[in-house]
Design a protein around this motif. Structure first.
Motif, PDB file in Angstrom:
ATOM      1  N   GLY A 118      35.047  47.840  39.492  1.00  0.00           N
ATOM      2  CA  GLY A 118      34.232  48.839  38.802  1.00  0.00           C
ATOM      3  C   GLY A 118      33.033  49.191  39.667  1.00  0.00           C
ATOM      4  N   ASP A 136      37.513  53.763  31.294  1.00  0.00           N
ATOM      5  CA  ASP A 136      38.416  52.632  31.049  1.00  0.00           C
ATOM      6  C   ASP A 136      39.767  52.977  31.664  1.00  0.00           C
ATOM      7  OD1 ASP A 136      40.130  50.683  30.066  1.00  0.00           O
ATOM      8  OD2 ASP A 136      39.108  50.543  28.134  1.00  0.00           O
ATOM      9  N   THR A 137      39.959  52.552  32.906  1.00  0.00           N
ATOM     10  CA  THR A 137      41.170  52.933  33.642  1.00  0.00           C
ATOM     11  C   THR A 137      42.435  52.358  33.019  1.00  0.00           C
ATOM     12  OG1 THR A 137      40.749  51.075  35.138  1.00  0.00           O
ATOM     13  CG2 THR A 137      39.946  53.243  35.826  1.00  0.00           C
ATOM     14  N   CYS A 172      34.695  50.401  32.482  1.00  0.00           N
ATOM     15  CA  CYS A 172      35.910  50.048  33.219  1.00  0.00           C
ATOM     16  C   CYS A 172      36.128  48.534  33.211  1.00  0.00           C
ATOM     17  CB  CYS A 172      35.786  50.544  34.658  1.00  0.00           C
ATOM     18  SG  CYS A 172      37.198  50.125  35.699  1.00  0.00           S
TER      19      CYS A 172
END
Length: 642
Positions: free
Chosen positions: A67, A88-89, A166
């Motif tokens: 991140g 938020d991948t 993330c």
């Protein structure tokens, strides 16, 4: 873990690291420090894969998720909430897989996709994002505002929130506090203390580093040196090492001088030739200790003010705020933020101005600095008041195409025209010399300001303020672009300044060093704050917690519009038909909220894959209908003026 073994790192022809070896363990919180240009950002580029080692070995676990704060200015019409959610991948990938699965007839794939979407936290993604946004100083009413509607500093806060959103095993933060107020900074510290991954942070805020790090990595003369402990501990250990090194160097120089004296005295004598030769060999074998080359310190001082009016200024029933825009309808009222302030500012006072974000600290300072007109009341200035003002956006006022020398020449013209020249040297050579005291020497005085770093621009602004010989300094976040050495120089200069200081800053070390009293801007007023900065931090954390609870309640129960409705209400607006529709919308929203909770409950019981796919589609439909109903609910309540 992260390991570097004999790593050499270059930027172009410049060697930044040579033979660097260090190990960083999982879960460690690392402060990366070193003078400007030492290679901190380049080392970050190695960590994130944008730069590769030129020699040696570098290892980072492949499975680690990373991140970091994107440095570009976001340009999008997305709402603040959705922009941060997409940080938020894992969730974003799960959403894309659901969309791809739904385009097929593969029910197993759909089942797994919806299961992964649930595990990724789709059900509470918006609330998680909003907690981050609110913690970083935004208002509840701004959660759904388009990203493009915010100024640059606030967009960078959204980038920070997106990085925190993330899921990561390694978090890289490069100057994360630059765009934050003290309340947002305190919240960020609390969040980072709970972060479970490995964190590496570059910062020039010593109290922030002390609060969030337990290891310090120092880049010095191409070497990477690890210290156990936070920044203050690092300073203590480095001071001890520097003293030991200096002592060892001095002793070795004495020994070398003794050997060289013996060699020079006896090398020509046959009876002493062997002894002289042995001393030559001893000298050659000796591992030389490097002399201590301390980093060049930057210092400056404010000139003695030409006069010191007392009081500097007096405020009687003053209200602070903003006039309506020029294109606003006639009769549009002023926006009042702080009202009915009656206070005096005396010669020699050191006032720290505190207050949560949005309470009006900068508005008060801008009004005292004459950048804004007071909305009401009267401000009486002392005779000979000379204000030196460092504004939050002061760097934007500099002319990018002009040089430091041109800025100083223009300042001289403006001060001369205003009759405010008070014994300052005004010849071009004098101005060059004065710029040199702020490290603008040689060709730098003719370098375009637009090509300079933020720190260099901030030094130029300080230079221009000091030249004016002010007796009242208004400093609004002056340290945003200053490194640790320049912050220390500013702190010393402010302490020796004989005039009055009013300071807004998120740098607690500066506030503690400079201010001996605090004003609190809160709830539309200005009052003395009797506690210390630790008390204020506790107040800010409590205030942030209260705002988060309000946001949670607002998410559960539809709230009335925050902004007042100025549109005149007509009879048609308040008809029974409209009220009946509003009741129906509210009832349907309550039903849908119940259905959504029930569907999420079914997902948590690990149902059959075919059932998971069906539940996922139902949840998507429920959430979409809820969004449409919320828009309609807002429109109806606006019509009714409820």
């Amino acid at each position: 873990m992260i390991t570097l073994k004999n790593v050499t790192l270059r930027r172009g022809a410049k060697v930044l690291l040579e033979g660097a070896t260090v190990t960083l363990n999982p879960g460690e919180k690392v402060g990366l420090v070193g003078r400007n240009g030492a290679g901190k950002s380049s080392l970050f580029a190695l960590f994130n894969g944008n730069l590769h080692e030129d020699a040696g070995e570098y290892f980072i676990p492949q499975q680690w998720r990373m991140g970091q704060v994107a440095q570009d200015m976001p340009e999008t019409d997305q709402s603040a909430t959705e922009f941060v959610v997409e940080g938020d991948t894992v969730l974003l990938a799960a959403r894309l897989e659901v969309a791809a699965a739904e385009a097929t007839d593969d029910y197993d794939r759909m089942a797994h996709a919806y299961s992964d979407l649930h595990d990724a936290g789709e059900h509470d993604a918006a609330s998680r994002a909003q907690a981050l946004i609110l913690g970083l100083g935004f208002k509840v009413s701004e959660l759904e505002n388009p990203v493009n509607s915010f100024s640059g500093g606030w967009r960078m806060r959204l980038q920070l929130a997106r990085a925190l959103m993330c899921p990561s095993d390694l978090l890289l933060l490069d100057e994360p506090t630059n765009h934050l107020d003290l309340d947002a900074l305190v919240w960020l510290e609390a969040w980072l203390k709970k972060y479970e991954g490995t964190m590496i942070v570059i910062s020039h805020d010593r109290e922030f580093l002390d609060a969030v790090t337990d290891v310090t990595l120092h880049i010095d003369a191409g070497k990477l040196i690890r210290y156990g402990g936070n920044y203050s501990k690092f300073e203590d250990m480095r001071a001890e090492q520097m003293e030991l090194q200096q002592n060892a160097y001095s002793k070795q120089q004495d020994k070398i001088a003794h050997l060289q004296k013996f060699i020079a005295r006896f090398k020509a004598k046959a009876s002493k030739a062997k002894q002289a030769q042995s001393r030559v060999k001893a000298l050659d074998r000796m591992e030389k200790i490097a002399p201590l080359l301390s980093e060049a310190d930057f210092t400056f001082e404010f000139k003695e003010p030409a006069n010191l009016p007392n009081p500097m200024l007096s405020m009687s029933g003053v209200s602070f705020g903003y006039a309506p825009p020029e294109d606003a309808p006639e009769g549009t009222p002023h926006t009042v933020i702080v009202r009915n302030v009656s206070k005096s500012v005396l010669a020699g006072q050191r006032i720290g101005i505190l207050g949560a974000n949005g309470q009006g600290k900068s508005t008060v300072v801008k009004t005292i600095a004459r950048d804004l007109q007071a909305i009401g009341g009267e401000i009486t200035e002392g005779k000979g008041l000379n204000i030196g003002y460092f504004a939050q956006q002061e760097l934007d006022v500099l002319r990018p195409a002009d040089t430091p020398l041109e800025h100083m020449i223009r300042l001289v013209r403006e001060m001369t025209a205003a009759g405010k020249i008070a014994g300052q040297q005004t010849r071009e050579q004098d101005l060059r010399s004065f710029l040199g005291t702020f490290n603008f020497s040689g060709d730098m005085v003719k370098q375009a300001v637009g090509s300079m770093s933020g720190g260099e621009k901030a030094r130029l602004v300080l230079c221009m303020i000091v030249w004016q010989r002010p007796n009242l300094l208004l400093m609004d976040e002056p340290t945003n672009h200053l490194d640790l050495a320049t912050r220390e120089a500013l702190s010393m200069a402010l302490n020796e300044f004989e005039g009055t200081v009013m300071l807004v800053s998120h740098d607690r070390a500066l506030l503690r060093a400079v201010c001996d009293e605090f004003w609190m801007v809160s709830r539309g007023g200005v009052e003395p704050f009797d506690g210390d900065l630790d008390d204020y931090q506790r107040y800010l954390l409590d205030e942030a917690r209260r705002q988060r609870e309000e946001a949670k309640m607002a998410a559960k129960t539809p709230a009335k519009p925050v902004e007042p409705v100025t549109k005149p209400k007509s009879k048609g607006d308040t008809s029974p038909k409209t009220r009946k529709e509003l009741q129906e919308v509210e009832a349907r929203m309550e039903t849908l909220n119940g259905e959504g909770a029930a569907l999420e409950g079914r997902l948590s019981t690990n149902p059959h894959p075919s059932e998971i796919a069906e539940i996922g589609r139902s949840l998507t439909a429920v959430n979409e209908e809820l969004r449409q109903l919320e828009d309609r609910w807002l429109a109806l309540t606006t019509l009714l003026g409820d």
